[in-house]
Design a protein around this motif. Structure first.
Motif, mmCIF file in Angstrom:
data_model
loop_
_atom_site.group_PDB
_atom_site.id
_atom_site.type_symbol
_atom_site.label_atom_id
_atom_site.label_comp_id
_atom_site.label_asym_id
_atom_site.label_seq_id
_atom_site.Cartn_x
_atom_site.Cartn_y
_atom_site.Cartn_z
ATOM 1 N N ASN A 115 0.978 -1.034 -0.160
ATOM 2 C CA ASN A 115 -0.088 -0.024 -0.046
ATOM 3 C C ASN A 115 0.844 1.414 0.100
ATOM 4 O O ASN A 115 0.434 2.341 0.591
ATOM 5 N N VAL A 116 1.752 1.263 -0.722
ATOM 6 C CA VAL A 116 2.804 2.358 -1.068
ATOM 7 C C VAL A 116 2.242 3.257 -2.178
ATOM 8 O O VAL A 116 2.045 2.439 -3.037
ATOM 9 N N PRO A 117 2.048 4.455 -2.089
ATOM 10 C CA PRO A 117 1.099 5.134 -2.997
ATOM 11 C C PRO A 117 1.743 5.136 -4.376
ATOM 12 O O PRO A 117 1.344 5.265 -5.428
ATOM 13 N N GLY A 118 3.041 5.744 -4.287
ATOM 14 C CA GLY A 118 3.576 6.103 -5.540
ATOM 15 C C GLY A 118 3.190 7.225 -6.278
ATOM 16 O O GLY A 118 2.333 8.085 -5.765
ATOM 17 N N VAL A 119 3.422 7.485 -7.430
ATOM 18 C CA VAL A 119 2.812 8.449 -8.411
ATOM 19 C C VAL A 119 1.773 8.021 -9.157
ATOM 20 O O VAL A 119 2.079 7.032 -10.045
ATOM 21 N N PRO A 120 0.424 8.294 -9.308
ATOM 22 C CA PRO A 120 -0.511 7.889 -10.086
ATOM 23 C C PRO A 120 -0.104 7.688 -11.621
ATOM 24 O O PRO A 120 0.305 8.423 -12.147
ATOM 25 N N GLY A 121 -0.522 6.571 -12.161
ATOM 26 C CA GLY A 121 -0.084 6.401 -13.484
ATOM 27 C C GLY A 121 1.135 6.139 -13.942
ATOM 28 O O GLY A 121 1.506 6.066 -15.216
ATOM 29 N N ILE A 122 2.158 6.231 -13.091
ATOM 30 C CA ILE A 122 3.548 5.843 -13.379
ATOM 31 C C ILE A 122 3.803 4.309 -12.691
ATOM 32 O O ILE A 122 3.880 4.196 -11.637
ATOM 33 N N GLY A 123 4.422 3.371 -13.830
ATOM 34 C CA GLY A 123 4.660 2.225 -13.679
ATOM 35 C C GLY A 123 5.934 1.790 -13.449
ATOM 36 O O GLY A 123 6.759 3.098 -13.785
ATOM 37 N N VAL A 124 6.535 0.817 -13.348
ATOM 38 C CA VAL A 124 8.094 0.305 -13.020
ATOM 39 C C VAL A 124 8.686 0.792 -14.347
ATOM 40 O O VAL A 124 9.807 1.463 -14.263
ATOM 41 N N LYS A 125 8.241 0.712 -15.689
ATOM 42 C CA LYS A 125 8.888 0.708 -16.821
ATOM 43 C C LYS A 125 9.250 2.483 -16.867
ATOM 44 O O LYS A 125 10.333 2.678 -17.397
ATOM 45 N N THR A 126 8.015 3.261 -16.758
ATOM 46 C CA THR A 126 8.281 4.758 -16.955
ATOM 47 C C THR A 126 9.013 4.974 -15.856
ATOM 48 O O THR A 126 10.031 6.069 -16.081
ATOM 49 N N ALA A 127 8.896 4.728 -14.625
ATOM 50 C CA ALA A 127 9.843 5.183 -13.529
ATOM 51 C C ALA A 127 11.407 4.758 -13.868
ATOM 52 O O ALA A 127 12.164 5.625 -13.527
#
Length: 508
Positions: free
Chosen positions: A198-210
């Motif tokens: 349940n770590v929010p991260g940035v919506p819409g950004i997945g591992v590949k883009t990150a």
């Protein structure tokens, strides 16, 4: 404790990961004596035993000098103060797993290994802290875990072994997983988030883009600093609007390397197995199959000189029919029952007309209350003087039903059924056959003839020698009473002797 050397190799085990792997990978199991769930404990012990022995094998070039199993202390920790919903999506542990946690920690200590945990911190944080201390001393470490969060610790002199995939993680594996080198993993996780924790991260950004962004800007801080320079409008706005989420997420995924740990790494030195402690724990848990494997690996317990002297005394106490008594009058039974009451124990054996206890007729009963001393009560022989069954049963019933007097038998379930059909509810029982199985499991057969030869150096009177074989075989009720006396009384005597040896060894 010895000073840490640069040749030392630490194995740090993610114990919490092992628990859930053991619980979900194996079918439910419960302890027969009380019904307590033990499936996770059993699986955990088996996996720990295998890991420990594999790590010490000659095939392993990086044998451990130090070994520790590290656990989460509780669900909530300092990360919940940073982000209250951290791991809030996770359900409670299954009801049948909760009581097993305590025994899993006990199992680690039974293997003579340190069990490490600290309130307010996760196992990963402790591992990260210990890794820093190990590297500072110039030593090496192997982390044993399938948790992707620990990939951020991969570096020179730190190996990560994934027990689920049965492989060592490489730099290439980290790149394939996160698209960056290990030192940038937390930056990618901060952007992509982690639904399992349940770590929010940035919506819409997945591992590949990150990974693409981190490889371009170097780290999260530099990316956020230059977010206004990103060409893609949506991506730029999303990063700017969710800057705080990204920063919080990085705090959540970054493992602490300065936990105020209580246990020093010097305390993790790998010790010899304490066979008494381990074998007793496995017996307590009723893990007989694992106990057999463990004994095969580590060997039998070398008993103390006192115990050896006891065993020697048992073997040297020659087995003879000299003190075997034939009961010819009902009142002669009284002294045996009185001795049972005084000593609080009596070996019992029944002779019957059949091996099926539900169909068998009672032919005779033998007792032993002291090593080398036994008696036989004839009841159903076709020849000779028998005692009246109803009167014998009435006389022995109070002692056999007395909970304060231990009844000892070899495969005593058979005798229990025989007496049950005669109106006696025998209790407070010990079975030498089961005791032998607990001690030696798959090492040998557990019938009386075998046990007598192994533990007493005595060859028993063979059943076939008194009843014959083939067409000439007779029923036990046709055996002459004097011959039956020696055979049956010997059974009770040997059962009593075996009990004395086994009970001593089980308590060690």
């Amino acid at each position: 404790m010895n000073k840490i050397k640069n040749t030392d190799h630490f194995y740090l085990i993610d114990g919490s990961g092992y628990i859930f792997r053991a619980y979900y990978a194996l079918p439910p199991l419960s302890r027969k004596s009380d019904g307590m769930p033990t499936g996770a404990v059993s699986g955990f012990c088996s996996m720990l035993f295998k890991l420990l022995e594999d790590s010490k094998s000659n095939e392993n070039k990086h044998k451990p000098t130090h070994f520790a199993v590290i656990f989460d202390s509780a669900r909530k920790n300092f990360r919940n103060e940073i982000y209250s919903d951290y791991k809030a999506n996770r359900s409670d542990a299954p009801d049948d797993l909760i009581p097993q946690f305590e025994f899993i920690r006990k199992s680690v200590k039974a293997f003579n290994l340190p069990s490490i945990e600290l309130i307010n911190y996760e196992a990963d944080d402790l591992i990260a802290t210990y890794v820093e201390q190990i590297l500072k001393e110039g030593a090496k470490a192997t982390i044993v875990s399938s948790d992707k969060d620990l990939m951020q610790l991969y570096k020179k002199n730190i190996r990560i072994y994934d027990p689920m995939k049965n492989k060592f993680i490489s730099n290439e594996d980290v790149n394939n997983k996160f698209g960056v080198n290990p030192d940038k993993v937390v930056d990618v996780q901060a952007l992509a988030g982690d639904s399992s924790d349940n770590v929010p991260g940035v919506p819409g950004i997945g591992v590949k883009t990150a990974a693409e962004l981190i490889n371009q800007y170097g780290n999260l801080e530099n990316l956020l600093k230059n977010a206004d320079k990103i060409k893609q409008n949506k991506r730029r706005e999303t990063l700017i609007q969710n800057k705080d989420k990204a920063i919080v997420s990085k705090k959540l995924v970054t493992l602490k390397k300065d936990v105020p740990v209580i246990n020093k790494i010097s305390e993790f030195e790998l010790k010899e197995i304490d066979k008494n402690k381990l074998y007793n724990f496995l017996r307590e848990m009723e893990f007989n199959r694992l106990l057999s494997s463990v004994i095969s690996t580590y060997g039998e317990i070398e008993f103390s000189s006192k115990t050896k002297a006891f065993d020697k005394e048992e073997k040297n106490h020659k087995i003879s029919n000299k003190n075997y008594e034939l009961i010819e009058k009902e009142e002669d039974i009284d002294k045996w029952l009185n001795e049972a009451e005084e000593r609080g124990e009596i070996a019992v054996d029944t002779e019957t007309s059949s091996l099926d206890p539900h169909q068998a007729k009672l032919v005779g009963i033998s007792f032993s209350t002291k090593i080398g001393k036994a008696c036989y009560i004839p009841i159903g022989h076709t020849e000779g003087k028998n005692l009246e069954e109803k009167k014998v049963i009435k006389k022995i019933k109070p002692v056999l039903e007395d909970k304060s007097i231990k009844k000892i038998g070899q495969n005593i379930k058979f005798d229990y059924i025989i007496f049950y059909h005669k109106g006696i509810n025998m209790n407070a029982m010990e079975d030498t056959m089961l005791m032998s199985y607990v001690l030696d499991a798959g090492k040998n057969r557990h019938n009386m003839d075998v046990l007598s030869e192994i533990h007493l150096d005595h060859k028993t009177i063979a059943f076939k020698d008194i009843v014959g074989t083939g067409k000439k075989q007779i029923n036990f009720n046709e055996v002459k009473i004097d011959i039956a006396k020696d055979y049956a009384a010997e059974d009770a005597d040997i059962t009593f002797r075996l009990y004395k040896i086994f009970s001593k060894n089980i308590k060690l």
